[in-house]
Design a protein around this motif. Structure first.
Motif, mmCIF file in Angstrom:
data_model
loop_
_atom_site.group_PDB
_atom_site.id
_atom_site.type_symbol
_atom_site.label_atom_id
_atom_site.label_comp_id
_atom_site.label_asym_id
_atom_site.label_seq_id
_atom_site.Cartn_x
_atom_site.Cartn_y
_atom_site.Cartn_z
ATOM 1 N N LEU A 105 -1.776 17.878 21.295
ATOM 2 C CA LEU A 105 -2.768 17.375 22.421
ATOM 3 C C LEU A 105 -4.082 17.053 22.206
ATOM 4 O O LEU A 105 -4.916 16.275 22.370
ATOM 5 N N ALA A 106 -4.672 17.869 20.999
ATOM 6 C CA ALA A 106 -5.779 17.757 20.453
ATOM 7 C C ALA A 106 -5.994 16.337 19.688
ATOM 8 O O ALA A 106 -7.054 15.652 19.650
ATOM 9 N N ALA A 107 -4.963 15.883 19.397
ATOM 10 C CA ALA A 107 -4.858 14.687 18.383
ATOM 11 C C ALA A 107 -4.633 13.616 19.297
ATOM 12 O O ALA A 107 -4.861 12.232 18.842
ATOM 13 N N LEU A 108 -4.399 13.579 20.477
ATOM 14 C CA LEU A 108 -3.951 12.549 21.475
ATOM 15 C C LEU A 108 -5.207 11.477 21.727
ATOM 16 O O LEU A 108 -4.902 10.439 21.804
ATOM 17 N N PRO A 109 -6.466 12.007 21.756
ATOM 18 C CA PRO A 109 -7.528 10.933 21.741
ATOM 19 C C PRO A 109 -7.554 10.114 20.600
ATOM 20 O O PRO A 109 -8.433 9.186 20.473
ATOM 21 N N LEU A 110 -7.086 10.904 19.680
ATOM 22 C CA LEU A 110 -7.489 9.641 17.997
ATOM 23 C C LEU A 110 -6.429 8.593 18.065
ATOM 24 O O LEU A 110 -5.583 8.620 18.742
ATOM 25 N N GLY A 111 -6.795 7.805 16.922
ATOM 26 C CA GLY A 111 -6.092 6.689 17.020
ATOM 27 C C GLY A 111 -4.720 6.791 16.528
ATOM 28 O O GLY A 111 -4.375 7.944 16.074
ATOM 29 N N SER A 112 -3.895 5.857 16.314
ATOM 30 C CA SER A 112 -2.364 5.905 16.073
ATOM 31 C C SER A 112 -2.165 6.574 14.711
ATOM 32 O O SER A 112 -1.323 7.448 14.716
ATOM 33 N N PRO A 113 -2.966 6.175 13.457
ATOM 34 C CA PRO A 113 -2.693 6.973 12.491
ATOM 35 C C PRO A 113 -2.928 8.347 12.097
ATOM 36 O O PRO A 113 -2.320 8.799 11.698
ATOM 37 N N VAL A 119 0.968 15.201 13.305
ATOM 38 C CA VAL A 119 2.414 15.434 13.198
ATOM 39 C C VAL A 119 2.987 15.727 12.177
ATOM 40 O O VAL A 119 3.724 16.751 11.791
ATOM 41 N N PHE A 120 2.735 14.787 11.075
ATOM 42 C CA PHE A 120 3.192 14.930 9.587
ATOM 43 C C PHE A 120 2.866 16.218 8.978
ATOM 44 O O PHE A 120 3.559 16.553 8.467
ATOM 45 N N ALA A 173 -2.737 2.805 6.080
ATOM 46 C CA ALA A 173 -1.353 3.264 6.986
ATOM 47 C C ALA A 173 -0.966 2.542 7.919
ATOM 48 O O ALA A 173 0.252 2.162 8.363
ATOM 49 N N VAL A 174 -1.969 1.572 8.849
ATOM 50 C CA VAL A 174 -1.677 0.780 9.791
ATOM 51 C C VAL A 174 -0.981 -0.437 9.156
ATOM 52 O O VAL A 174 0.059 -0.925 9.792
ATOM 53 N N SER A 175 -1.525 -0.849 7.886
ATOM 54 C CA SER A 175 -0.938 -2.010 7.394
ATOM 55 C C SER A 175 0.515 -1.644 6.908
ATOM 56 O O SER A 175 1.173 -2.494 6.690
ATOM 57 N N ALA A 176 0.769 -0.663 6.445
ATOM 58 C CA ALA A 176 1.966 -0.098 5.798
ATOM 59 C C ALA A 176 3.260 0.597 6.795
ATOM 60 O O ALA A 176 3.940 0.685 6.031
ATOM 61 N N ALA A 177 2.815 0.341 8.029
ATOM 62 C CA ALA A 177 3.778 1.020 8.869
ATOM 63 C C ALA A 177 5.290 0.522 8.734
ATOM 64 O O ALA A 177 6.066 1.486 8.981
ATOM 65 N N GLY A 178 5.388 -0.763 8.312
ATOM 66 C CA GLY A 178 6.649 -1.120 8.344
ATOM 67 C C GLY A 178 7.261 -1.334 7.051
ATOM 68 O O GLY A 178 8.108 -1.774 6.739
#
Length: 530
Positions: A105-113, A119-120, A173-178
């Motif tokens: 929940l603390a990481a919820l306001p942060l961006g996707s990466p 979580v990782f 991380a965003v660019s390498a997501a897929g």
């Protein structure tokens, strides 16, 4: 294989694995359970399924999915720790669950990466813990434990690397997501699921076998201790089958009865019981068949044919099905106590007899006469019968003692006592020395005529002794005068009154010249009729 497919496979696999663990838990013949493991698999199944639904988005359902999944990883770490032989407190999952939820929940306001990095990182921690549990400790860890430990460490390294990329290089991380670089993450999850599941099942089986082996060892030790206690017990111990044949006897029991243990095993219990107590033992056997326990006293016959007494504490043995399977008995030898009790009873009997017997003549004394007269007179109230009392006195016996001496006087009294004992023969009758040269007889259920006949018989027998009495003015031998009274029960008459009435008749006999009988029957009006 795309990410959604991997999530679905992991969800289904974890769910089926959890069901399999439930089956093992409730196996009637061999129940097996590792704490936290079932919860771990179902939590992971729910987490993977929710992620399958939210692969391309992030919302509240995604938050719940991550919390559930990582909590499942934590439970799996605790299960691994238990499989290695360590302990885990049951209440540990509450603060761990709160911590996982708080971190996500603390990481919820942060961006996707950054959310993915948190979580990782959490997954890396909870894969690191089982690896450490499996590899840390005694050098005697099995090969499978070491292989699984390295697999958990490898998976932990994969998730840690993914976490560092997300947290330290968010743009990359965003660019390498897929790209394939991140495909290793679900692959690591799938690999640890397959390898870990197989090896953990094997470890669980080893743990179960180890527990069973320890239980069997403990059972053997308990049996050995029990057998040692039983064999060396100071009390006798017998065990019987359902037909009451001896299946076990300890050394104490065998030695007390004079048998070897081998001679007792297989014998019917009744073969040790004297005929006089067979019915008691058969009643006790019936109680055992009904499942009832009891304590009783019974003699057993030894090999030498002698009886020994025991207090027997018997317990029924009932199987799981509720059927009688045999019995168990502890026997305490009370032969010496029993002999002491019998000796004490005999001693008391003798003391009682002595207290009720005249020491000179051997017949009853005044104390017993008074007691029997009171008892028999009270009985008339119920029976409405009659009671007769004979009172007799030796004529001029003082002169006899003066002439012949007290030794001869005592000998004369003993002969008179023998005559009374012989003539008064019914079990209800009583002959007693009333005092000095005076004797008395109690004749229950006897009328006046029969009482007079008894008095006459005694008078003739005394005269027939021909005991010389040169100083007697009545006859040259010892004679006696008799007073006989017959009564019914009346509230106006007491035992003392009966004796007084007999004494009055005796006085009349003496006044009539002695060596004769005077008699009367008492009437309610208070008059004595001859």
């Amino acid at each position: 294989m795309d990410l959604r497919t991997v999530m679905m496979l992991l969800a289904v696999g974890s769910f089926l694995f959890g069901l399999f663990l439930l089956v093992l838990k409730f196996n009637v013949n061999h129940p097996q359970e590792v704490p936290f493991w079932i919860m771990a698999k179902f939590s992971q199944a729910v987490g993977y399924f929710l992620l399958y639904l939210r692969v391309n988005g992030y919302d509240a359902l995604s938050v719940l999915a991550n919390i559930t999944l990582i909590l499942g990883c934590a439970y799996e770490a605790w299960a691994v720790r238990i499989l290695t032989g360590a302990e885990v407190k049951r209440r540990l999952h509450l603060p761990v669950a709160a911590g996982i939820a708080a971190a996500i929940l603390a990481a919820l306001p942060l961006g996707s990466p950054y959310r993915g990095g948190v979580v990782f990182l959490l997954q890396s921690v909870f894969y690191l813990l089982p690896g450490a549990f499996l590899l840390h400790g005694p050098s005697g860890r099995s090969l499978l434990q070491r292989i699984l430990g390295f697999c958990y460490l490898a998976a932990s390294g994969v998730f840690l690397g993914a976490s560092l990329i997300c947290l330290a290089f968010p743009s990359f991380a965003v660019s390498a997501a897929g790209r394939p670089v991140f495909a290793v993450v679900p692959l690591a999850s799938f690999s640890i699921f397959l390898i870990g599941g197989f090896i953990l099942l094997t470890l669980a089986k080893e743990r179960s076998d180890r527990i069973v082996a320890e239980m069997r060892k403990s059972l053997r030790q308990s049996q050995t201790r029990f057998q040692r206690v039983v064999e060396t017990a100071t009390e006798g111990i017998l065990m019987f089958d359902e037909d009451f044949r001896i299946t076990f006897a300890n050394e104490k029991m065998a030695s007390v009865l004079g048998y070897a243990i081998g001679e007792m095993v297989g014998r019917p219990y009744e073969s040790l019981i004297p005929e006089s107590h067979i019915q008691l033992v058969r009643y006790q056997e019936m109680q055992r068949r009904l499942g009832n326990d009891s304590i009783y006293e019974c003699p057993l016959v030894g090999k030498d044919g002698k009886e020994r007494w025991f207090i027997i504490s018997a317990t029924a043995i009932v199987g799981d099905s509720g059927l009688f399977e045999g019995s168990f008995a502890m026997l305490s030898d009370i032969t010496e106590r029993r002999e002491m009790e019998l000796a004490l009873a005999e001693s008391n009997r003798r003391l009682t007899e002595m207290s009720h017997t005249d020491s000179l003549t051997g017949i009853a004394n005044r104390r017993l006469f008074d007691r029997v007269l009171e008892r028999e007179y009270a009985r008339l109230l119920r029976t409405k019968s009659q009671l007769s009392v004979i009172l007799l006195d030796l004529d001029h016996f003082k002169d006899y003692n003066d002439e012949y001496g007290h030794v001869m006087g005592d000998a004369c009294l003993r002969q008179i006592g023998a005559v009374l004992a012989e003539c008064v023969g019914r079990s209800l009758d009583l002959a007693a020395r009333y005092g000095g040269e005076e004797f008395a007889c109690i004749l229950p259920d006897t009328g006046l005529q029969a009482s007079v006949e008894m008095a006459e018989k005694i008078r003739r027998r005394i005269a027939g002794l021909n005991i010389e009495h040169s100083k007697s003015p009545v006859a040259p031998y010892v004679t006696a005068s008799f007073g006989v009274i017959t009564v019914h029960h009346s509230p106006n008459l007491s035992p003392a009154d009966i004796v007084n009435l007999a004494d009055r008749m005796l006085y009349r006999a003496k006044a009539a010249g002695r060596n004769c009988i005077e008699s009367a029957e008492w009437q309610e009006e208070g008059q004595a009729i001859s």
